[in-house]
Design a protein around this motif. Structure first.
Motif, PDB file in Angstrom:
ATOM      1  N   ALA A 151      -8.060   5.347 -10.054  1.00 38.70           N
ATOM      2  CA  ALA A 151      -8.451   6.968  -8.744  1.00 38.70           C
ATOM      3  C   ALA A 151      -9.453   7.851  -9.924  1.00 38.70           C
ATOM      4  O   ALA A 151      -8.726   8.151 -11.067  1.00 38.70           O
ATOM      5  N   GLY A 152     -10.199   8.503  -9.621  1.00 37.81           N
ATOM      6  CA  GLY A 152     -11.246   9.214  -9.717  1.00 37.81           C
ATOM      7  C   GLY A 152     -12.072  10.088  -8.441  1.00 37.81           C
ATOM      8  O   GLY A 152     -12.492   9.529  -7.839  1.00 37.81           O
ATOM      9  N   VAL A 153     -12.476  10.812  -9.366  1.00 36.15           N
ATOM     10  CA  VAL A 153     -13.433  11.750  -8.543  1.00 36.15           C
ATOM     11  C   VAL A 153     -14.276  13.100  -9.553  1.00 36.15           C
ATOM     12  O   VAL A 153     -14.042  12.374 -10.441  1.00 36.15           O
ATOM     13  N   GLY A 154     -15.390  12.675  -8.764  1.00 38.79           N
ATOM     14  CA  GLY A 154     -16.834  13.227  -9.579  1.00 38.79           C
ATOM     15  C   GLY A 154     -16.929  14.222  -8.851  1.00 38.79           C
ATOM     16  O   GLY A 154     -17.195  14.244  -8.250  1.00 38.79           O
ATOM     17  N   THR A 155     -16.967  15.359  -9.175  1.00 37.96           N
ATOM     18  CA  THR A 155     -16.714  16.873  -8.708  1.00 37.96           C
ATOM     19  C   THR A 155     -18.251  16.850  -9.492  1.00 37.96           C
ATOM     20  O   THR A 155     -18.695  17.530 -10.880  1.00 37.96           O
ATOM     21  N   PHE A 156     -19.308  17.317  -8.712  1.00 38.92           N
ATOM     22  CA  PHE A 156     -20.900  17.832  -9.838  1.00 38.92           C
ATOM     23  C   PHE A 156     -21.002  19.851  -8.961  1.00 38.92           C
ATOM     24  O   PHE A 156     -21.194  19.304  -7.553  1.00 38.92           O
ATOM     25  N   GLY A 157     -22.195  19.822 -10.153  1.00 40.40           N
ATOM     26  CA  GLY A 157     -22.127  21.066  -9.554  1.00 40.40           C
ATOM     27  C   GLY A 157     -22.648  21.827 -10.945  1.00 40.40           C
ATOM     28  O   GLY A 157     -22.582  22.044 -12.051  1.00 40.40           O
ATOM     29  N   PRO A 158     -23.283  23.054 -10.546  1.00 41.91           N
ATOM     30  CA  PRO A 158     -24.098  23.918 -11.015  1.00 41.91           C
ATOM     31  C   PRO A 158     -23.612  24.698 -12.663  1.00 41.91           C
ATOM     32  O   PRO A 158     -22.320  25.182 -11.907  1.00 41.91           O
ATOM     33  N   LEU A 159     -24.052  25.169 -13.757  1.00 42.75           N
ATOM     34  CA  LEU A 159     -22.929  25.543 -14.482  1.00 42.75           C
ATOM     35  C   LEU A 159     -22.760  27.564 -14.129  1.00 42.75           C
ATOM     36  O   LEU A 159     -21.619  27.398 -14.115  1.00 42.75           O
ATOM     37  N   ASP A 160     -23.482  27.561 -13.308  1.00 44.34           N
ATOM     38  CA  ASP A 160     -22.815  29.111 -13.187  1.00 44.34           C
ATOM     39  C   ASP A 160     -22.108  29.232 -12.021  1.00 44.34           C
ATOM     40  O   ASP A 160     -21.576  30.364 -12.257  1.00 44.34           O
ATOM     41  N   THR A 161     -22.148  28.394 -10.999  1.00 49.73           N
ATOM     42  CA  THR A 161     -21.826  28.315 -10.158  1.00 49.73           C
ATOM     43  C   THR A 161     -20.511  27.692  -9.433  1.00 49.73           C
ATOM     44  O   THR A 161     -19.448  26.793  -8.863  1.00 49.73           O
ATOM     45  N   TYR A 162     -20.251  26.248 -10.635  1.00 48.24           N
ATOM     46  CA  TYR A 162     -19.393  25.655 -10.624  1.00 48.24           C
ATOM     47  C   TYR A 162     -18.073  25.822 -10.867  1.00 48.24           C
ATOM     48  O   TYR A 162     -17.607  26.968 -11.905  1.00 48.24           O
ATOM     49  N   PRO A 163     -17.136  25.564  -9.317  1.00 48.71           N
ATOM     50  CA  PRO A 163     -15.838  26.712  -9.387  1.00 48.71           C
ATOM     51  C   PRO A 163     -14.854  25.516 -10.372  1.00 48.71           C
ATOM     52  O   PRO A 163     -14.436  24.455 -10.347  1.00 48.71           O
ATOM     53  N   LEU A 164     -14.032  26.943 -11.167  1.00 52.16           N
ATOM     54  CA  LEU A 164     -12.729  26.145 -11.729  1.00 52.16           C
ATOM     55  C   LEU A 164     -11.683  25.619 -10.919  1.00 52.16           C
ATOM     56  O   LEU A 164     -11.134  24.310 -11.902  1.00 52.16           O
ATOM     57  N   GLU A 165     -11.502  25.597  -9.401  1.00 48.43           N
ATOM     58  CA  GLU A 165     -10.663  24.744  -8.832  1.00 48.43           C
ATOM     59  C   GLU A 165     -11.249  22.978  -9.359  1.00 48.43           C
ATOM     60  O   GLU A 165     -10.777  22.469  -9.275  1.00 48.43           O
ATOM     61  N   ASP A 166     -12.587  22.930  -9.282  1.00 46.86           N
ATOM     62  CA  ASP A 166     -12.857  21.623  -8.802  1.00 46.86           C
ATOM     63  C   ASP A 166     -12.901  20.941 -10.426  1.00 46.86           C
ATOM     64  O   ASP A 166     -12.418  20.043 -10.761  1.00 46.86           O
ATOM     65  N   PHE A 167     -12.435  22.131 -11.774  1.00 47.42           N
ATOM     66  CA  PHE A 167     -12.591  21.639 -13.364  1.00 47.42           C
ATOM     67  C   PHE A 167     -10.676  21.059 -13.171  1.00 47.42           C
ATOM     68  O   PHE A 167     -10.475  20.172 -13.689  1.00 47.42           O
ATOM     69  N   ASP A 168     -10.360  21.700 -12.723  1.00 51.12           N
ATOM     70  CA  ASP A 168      -8.322  21.806 -12.731  1.00 51.12           C
ATOM     71  C   ASP A 168      -8.345  20.130 -11.609  1.00 51.12           C
ATOM     72  O   ASP A 168      -7.660  18.953 -12.116  1.00 51.12           O
ATOM     73  N   LYS A 169      -8.701  20.122 -10.419  1.00 52.75           N
ATOM     74  CA  LYS A 169      -8.982  18.813  -9.660  1.00 52.75           C
ATOM     75  C   LYS A 169      -9.831  17.162 -10.323  1.00 52.75           C
ATOM     76  O   LYS A 169      -8.724  16.374 -10.943  1.00 52.75           O
ATOM     77  N   THR A 170     -10.384  17.733 -11.216  1.00 52.26           N
ATOM     78  CA  THR A 170     -11.197  16.425 -11.888  1.00 52.26           C
ATOM     79  C   THR A 170     -10.342  16.539 -12.919  1.00 52.26           C
ATOM     80  O   THR A 170     -10.534  15.224 -12.417  1.00 52.26           O
ATOM     81  N   ALA A 217       0.778  -1.521  -0.155  1.00 48.70           N
ATOM     82  CA  ALA A 217      -0.280   0.371  -0.450  1.00 48.70           C
ATOM     83  C   ALA A 217       0.532   1.238  -0.400  1.00 48.70           C
ATOM     84  O   ALA A 217       1.714   0.990   0.790  1.00 48.70           O
ATOM     85  N   ILE A 218       1.069   2.159  -0.799  1.00 50.44           N
ATOM     86  CA  ILE A 218       1.509   3.497  -0.798  1.00 50.44           C
ATOM     87  C   ILE A 218       0.394   4.853  -1.015  1.00 50.44           C
ATOM     88  O   ILE A 218      -1.175   5.009  -1.661  1.00 50.44           O
ATOM     89  N   GLN A 219       0.909   5.393  -0.286  1.00 46.83           N
ATOM     90  CA  GLN A 219       0.236   7.035   0.065  1.00 46.83           C
ATOM     91  C   GLN A 219       0.379   7.784  -1.248  1.00 46.83           C
ATOM     92  O   GLN A 219       1.912   7.782  -1.126  1.00 46.83           O
ATOM     93  N   ALA A 220      -0.363   8.011  -2.093  1.00 49.48           N
ATOM     94  CA  ALA A 220       0.000   8.967  -3.237  1.00 49.48           C
ATOM     95  C   ALA A 220      -1.136   9.377  -3.595  1.00 49.48           C
ATOM     96  O   ALA A 220      -1.936   8.596  -4.226  1.00 49.48           O
ATOM     97  N   ASP A 221      -1.220  10.948  -3.926  1.00 54.08           N
ATOM     98  CA  ASP A 221      -2.181  11.426  -4.445  1.00 54.08           C
ATOM     99  C   ASP A 221      -1.756  11.520  -5.530  1.00 54.08           C
ATOM    100  O   ASP A 221      -1.115  12.004  -5.969  1.00 54.08           O
ATOM    101  N   SER A 222      -3.071  11.302  -6.883  1.00 55.17           N
ATOM    102  CA  SER A 222      -2.892  11.057  -7.419  1.00 55.17           C
ATOM    103  C   SER A 222      -2.894  12.733  -8.291  1.00 55.17           C
ATOM    104  O   SER A 222      -2.760  12.598  -9.761  1.00 55.17           O
ATOM    105  N   ALA A 223      -3.436  13.521  -7.527  1.00 56.82           N
ATOM    106  CA  ALA A 223      -3.490  14.897  -8.356  1.00 56.82           C
ATOM    107  C   ALA A 223      -2.551  15.373  -8.494  1.00 56.82           C
ATOM    108  O   ALA A 223      -1.801  16.876  -8.843  1.00 56.82           O
ATOM    109  N   ASN A 224      -1.621  14.747  -7.964  1.00 50.32           N
ATOM    110  CA  ASN A 224       0.531  15.064  -8.051  1.00 50.32           C
ATOM    111  C   ASN A 224       1.172  14.184  -8.854  1.00 50.32           C
ATOM    112  O   ASN A 224       1.092  13.016  -8.371  1.00 50.32           O
TER     113      ASN A 224
END
Ligand code: NDP
Length: 246
Positions: free
Chosen positions: A92-111, A60-67
């Motif tokens: 590894a994958g994430v699901g970030t869901f949210g309305p178009l008008d308020t969806y944060p760009l940080e979530d776009f990049d993270k996804t 088991a290896i601790q590693a964040d796929s974002a990095n």
């Protein structure tokens, strides 16, 4: 005889959910398996013990796929422990869901960092340790082409990107004797998408089978693609989604 005897595998996000189902199935078929997790150390350690009880090696290896550096380091750790990598599973994958008008760009990049960039980075790193017969499998989603509700555009786009990556890289990997495929599940009962969650009743109406998948069903499909009988399948995006029609 087990189909993955003497094989070694690396699975991202393998401590829980679909990833753990894949780790278990690969080990039951004879592979030694390394896998990553982010924060759930106890679940990861328990899975290592479970795999060792089957007589296989587990790491088991601790590693964040974002990095990206962490992803590369975890591939190198696996290669150092096992001497080679026969099977890479990008789960590894994430699901970030949210309305178009308020969806944060940080979530776009993270996804995109986790669902797409880390897949490319892991492939780049792992191929150096793979030989002929190597297998690369990514867990995409049926949502790449079927999104039944609002707010899922970025997640769908990230999983559609994996389709293109799989198709394109099959050209680079074919001459090396390595196959690459994209497994696209429909709803699977995990912490990310529990079968008793708020969307579950609606999602069941979208599937002729009328139920969620069990993680073992995804694990078995991945193990087949990782095995010796699947050498003529590459560049493919393959649905395992109960006939999802969203
Ligand atoms: P879960 O959230 O249930 O499990 C996540 C696993 O991945 C855990 O082991 C977790 O470790 C690890 N993880 C989470 N974030 C990261 C990260 N940044 N880097 C490395 N590891 C990470 O997810 P699922 O099993 O449901 O999903 C797995 C994959 O399947 C994803 O790519 C998802 O998009 C896809 N998928 C899922 C579907 C579903 O219905 N469940 C349907 C279609 C596709 P820790 O415990 O430390 O957090």
């Amino acid at each position: 005889m087990s189909t993955l005897e003497n094989k070694t595998a690396f699975v991202t996000g393998g401590s829980r959910g679909i990833g753990a189902g894949i780790v278990r199935k690969l080990a039951k078929e004879g592979a030694d398996v390394a896998f990553t997790y982010v924060s759930g150390k106890e679940a990861a350690e328990n899975l290592v013990k479970e795999i060792e009880a089957l007589g296989r090696k587990a790491v088991a290896i601790q590693a964040d796929s974002a990095n990206a550096a962490s992803v590369i380091a975890s591939v190198e750790t696996t290669a150092a422990q096992f001497g080679k990598i026969d099977i890479l599973v990008n789960n590894a994958g994430v699901g970030t869901f949210g309305p178009l008008d308020t969806y944060p760009l940080e979530d776009f990049d993270k996804t995109f960092d986790i669902n797409v960039r880390s897949v490319f980075v892991a492939i780049q790193a792992a191929v150096k340790h793979m030989g002929t017969g190597g297998r690369i499998i990514t867990i995409g989603s049926t949502n790449a082409t079927r999104m039944p509700f609002e707010g899922g555009g970025v997640y769908a786009a990230s999983k559609a990107a994996v389709q293109g990556l799989t198709l394109g890289l099959s050209r680079d990997l074919g001459p090396l004797g390595i196959t690459i495929n994209n497994v696209q599940p429909g709803p699977v009962n995990t912490d990310l998408n529990p079968e008793d969650g708020p969307f579950a009743d609606f999602l069941r109406t979208q599937m002729p089978v009328g139920r969620y998948a069990h993680v073992d069903e995804i694990g078995s499909f991945v193990a087949y693609l990782a095995g010796p009988d699947a050498g003529f399948i590459t560049g493919a995006s393959l649905n395992i989604d109960g006939g999802f029609k969203g």
